[in-house]
Design an enzyme around this catalytic site. Structure first.
Site, PDB file in Angstrom:
ATOM      1  N   SER A 122       0.520  -1.305   0.310  1.00  0.00           N
ATOM      2  CA  SER A 122       0.419  -0.254  -0.084  1.00  0.00           C
ATOM      3  C   SER A 122       0.800   1.063  -0.201  1.00  0.00           C
ATOM      4  O   SER A 122       1.736   1.215   0.761  1.00  0.00           O
ATOM      5  CB  SER A 122      -0.453   0.162   1.201  1.00  0.00           C
ATOM      6  OG  SER A 122       0.015  -0.218   1.869  1.00  0.00           O
ATOM      7  N   THR A 123       0.565   2.380  -0.297  1.00  0.00           N
ATOM      8  CA  THR A 123       0.956   3.547  -0.279  1.00  0.00           C
ATOM      9  C   THR A 123       0.577   4.764   0.579  1.00  0.00           C
ATOM     10  O   THR A 123      -1.009   4.598   0.549  1.00  0.00           O
ATOM     11  CB  THR A 123       0.905   4.668  -2.169  1.00  0.00           C
ATOM     12  OG1 THR A 123      -0.358   4.157  -2.588  1.00  0.00           O
ATOM     13  CG2 THR A 123       2.311   3.314  -2.841  1.00  0.00           C
ATOM     14  N   LYS A 159       7.996  -0.235   5.980  1.00  0.00           N
ATOM     15  CA  LYS A 159       7.481   1.202   6.227  1.00  0.00           C
ATOM     16  C   LYS A 159       8.966   2.229   5.776  1.00  0.00           C
ATOM     17  O   LYS A 159       9.279   2.025   6.399  1.00  0.00           O
ATOM     18  CB  LYS A 159       6.567   0.985   6.962  1.00  0.00           C
ATOM     19  CG  LYS A 159       5.857   2.198   7.235  1.00  0.00           C
ATOM     20  CD  LYS A 159       5.090   2.379   8.283  1.00  0.00           C
ATOM     21  CE  LYS A 159       3.580   3.427   8.289  1.00  0.00           C
ATOM     22  NZ  LYS A 159       3.356   3.970   9.493  1.00  0.00           N
ATOM     23  N   VAL A 182       5.451   4.268   1.639  1.00  0.00           N
ATOM     24  CA  VAL A 182       5.014   2.880   1.231  1.00  0.00           C
ATOM     25  C   VAL A 182       5.514   1.947   2.119  1.00  0.00           C
ATOM     26  O   VAL A 182       6.722   1.873   2.827  1.00  0.00           O
ATOM     27  CB  VAL A 182       5.785   2.973  -0.682  1.00  0.00           C
ATOM     28  CG1 VAL A 182       5.443   2.183  -1.019  1.00  0.00           C
ATOM     29  CG2 VAL A 182       5.976   4.570  -1.280  1.00  0.00           C
ATOM     30  N   VAL A 183       4.557   1.127   1.842  1.00  0.00           N
ATOM     31  CA  VAL A 183       4.787  -0.386   2.337  1.00  0.00           C
ATOM     32  C   VAL A 183       5.858  -1.317   1.632  1.00  0.00           C
ATOM     33  O   VAL A 183       4.215  -1.674   0.434  1.00  0.00           O
ATOM     34  CB  VAL A 183       3.480  -0.306   3.240  1.00  0.00           C
ATOM     35  CG1 VAL A 183       3.484  -1.530   3.916  1.00  0.00           C
ATOM     36  CG2 VAL A 183       3.389   0.512   4.357  1.00  0.00           C
ATOM     37  N   ASP A 232      -4.948   9.933  15.123  1.00  0.00           N
ATOM     38  CA  ASP A 232      -5.078   9.554  13.385  1.00  0.00           C
ATOM     39  C   ASP A 232      -5.467   8.840  13.122  1.00  0.00           C
ATOM     40  O   ASP A 232      -5.580   7.547  12.481  1.00  0.00           O
ATOM     41  CB  ASP A 232      -3.659   9.312  12.633  1.00  0.00           C
ATOM     42  CG  ASP A 232      -4.196   9.958  11.042  1.00  0.00           C
ATOM     43  OD1 ASP A 232      -5.319  10.436  11.008  1.00  0.00           O
ATOM     44  OD2 ASP A 232      -3.259   9.568  10.416  1.00  0.00           O
TER      45      ASP A 232
END
Length: 501
Positions: free
Chosen positions: A244-245, A271, A250-251, A387
């Site tokens: 994922s991004t 990560k 960016v992972v 978050d």
């Protein structure tokens, strides 16, 4: 030219008289040869030359004619050898060296070398080459009286400016200004020069940004080198690809290896924090007021900020793991790359709470688990997620896992309570829409998590009380050190007390 000539395998110095014996007589000549080729000069006979040019078969009983034919053959062999050496020396190079000046001029036409005629053209007088502008002498003017021309003449300056465009960078296409007799004024030339410098600086910035930044689904050479070192060291078996991004990282998925200090999970994630702040410019407010990193914070060095950002998430995950909150386990930290355990199975990541298709029973269980984790995070870990939403919570093995805590802060942060209120609003809104009838509203959830007893008829009043508490706490922190909130037993306003760091 050489200094020695060879005739019949005998060496003669240049300028030596040599004798060539024919069938009838002995002929004297003057040796000016090169190498093993003989060039014998004779007083040319005009009648013989005319006969050769007319194509008539000459008589062979004349020794002068035989010497001339022999000389022609020697010249032909010399030119052929010279052409071969030239081709061998130049090869496939775009820049070639010509031996035109060393070639023997002879009256014959070589029909076999028609393809090489272009290579043997004399380019010393190229009719298509632009003439360089005439320059004024050192004294600064030419001519006399009314015909005087100074170095400030409009035509002279215009042609000079056109010629100076050749000094621009190679990537700037200036065209054939000299061939068109173009005259540029000083204003136009200065504008073009400034544009050339601007384009060079812009190109350098783009190149630097490309080489030193992490793109959306790719990494810069430095980050790639760090990832390769992890694989070579055996920490990781291989890196499979991007999972994922996000706006900050960016992972990547990877297969775990082994370490001497600790066990490495079979599946890991890398990560990689982005080294550009374009998409997440407000990240400074999460770290510059955090007392743990305040002394090391430098707004002038973005790369060091990113490393602090990765280190911040590592410490936050360590606190959460100590409190038994479901979260990824940290494996190793290398600059801005954080290696953690993989939440998922068989290369398939666990779904986010937003994407998980949960029934009513699982949704109720998830709600109470999230409520308990928020309380643990606030009281045991002394952290506020800052978050928290359905996008940063994963559903795996029948429970909720918290991720992405790099921005998490402590409650004594100048905006800690505001971030907690925002988290409570996101959680309350999601579970109320998800059909959880027992889900509390944002005000009740905030008081339950924080332990405060705030009341307000509207969100504006509630936030005003939160800002007043933050202001009070900030003043006490600046004067006495670290403080935390506590509520009075009689339900009065919250009080501040000391706590060991």
């Amino acid at each position: 030219l050489g200094q020695v000539a060879v005739v019949n395998d005998n060496l003669f110095s240049t300028g030596t008289s040599v004798a060539i014996e024919t069938s009838t007589t002995l002929t004297l000549g003057y040796c000016v040869g090169v190498g093993r080729h003989v060039h014998v000069q004779y007083p040319m006979c005009s009648s013989v030359n005319a006969a050769l040019d007319a194509g008539e078969e000459p008589e062979t009983d004349c020794d002068l004619m035989l010497a001339q034919m022999l000389q022609m053959q020697f010249d032909k062999e010399f030119d052929t050898q010279l052409r071969t050496e030239e081709k061998k020396l130049n090869g496939d190079s775009k820049l070639s060296i010509s031996f035109e000046n060393y070639r023997m001029v002879h009256p014959y036409e070589d029909s076999d070398s028609s393809e090489d005629e272009v290579d043997w053209q004399d380019t010393r007088h190229d009719p298509y080459k632009a003439d360089k502008p005439t320059t004024t002498p050192r004294k600064g003017f030419t001519g006399k009286g009314k015909n005087i021309t100074t170095k400030h003449d409009e035509v002279v300056c215009g042609r000079k400016n056109t010629a100076r465009m050749d000094n621009f960078a190679p990537e700037i296409n200036v065209g054939d200004g000299l061939g068109m007799d173009l005259k540029l004024s000083n204003q136009v030339y200065n504008s073009l020069k400034q544009h050339c410098h601007s384009e060079q600086r812009r190109s350098a910035r783009l190149h630097d940004k490309k080489e030193h930044s992490t793109a959306e689904q790719a990494v810069d050479p430095r980050t790639r080198l760090l990832m390769y070192k992890m694989v070579n060291a055996g920490v990781l078996e291989n890196i499979n690809g991007c999972i994922s991004t996000g706006k900050e990282s960016v992972v990547f998925h990877a297969d775990g290896g082994s370490m001497e200090e600790k066990a490495v999970p079979d599946e890991c994630v890398l990560k990689v924090f982005k080294t550009t702040l374009n998409e997440f410019k407000n990240r400074d407010k999460y770290i510059k007021d955090d007392y743990r990193f305040k002394e090391r914070f430098s707004k002038l060095n973005p790369r060091k900020i990113i490393r602090l950002w990765a280190e911040k998430e590592m410490h936050n995950l360590a606190r959460m793991k100590k409190a038994d909150i479901p979260c990824p386990e940290v494996v190793i930290l290398k600059k801005h790359i954080l290696v953690m355990s993989f939440i998922g199975k068989d290369h398939v990541p666990a779904p986010k709470l937003k994407e998980a298709m949960l029934g009513s029973e699982d949704m109720n269980r998830a709600y109470y688990q999230v409520l308990h984790m928020m309380q643990q995070l606030y009281h045991e870990c002394n952290l506020v997620h800052a978050d928290l939403s359905e996008y940063n919570m994963l559903w795996h093995q029948g429970k909720v896992w918290l991720i992405d805590v790099s921005q998490s802060i402590e409650p004594n942060h100048p905006h800690g309570l505001e971030f907690l209120f925002r988290d409570c609003r996101n959680v309350s809104t999601f579970f109320q829409k998800g059909g959880v009838s027992e889900a509390m509203n944002v005000y009740e959830l905030f008081n339950v998590v924080s332990g405060l007893q705030l009341s307000g008829d509207s969100e504006a009043d509630f936030l005003a009380q939160i800002e007043a508490l933050e202001k009070m706490n900030e003043d006490h922190v600046q004067r006495r050190g670290k403080k935390t909130y506590s509520s009075t037993s009689d339900g009065g306003p919250p009080l501040l007390h000391h706590e060991d760091d």
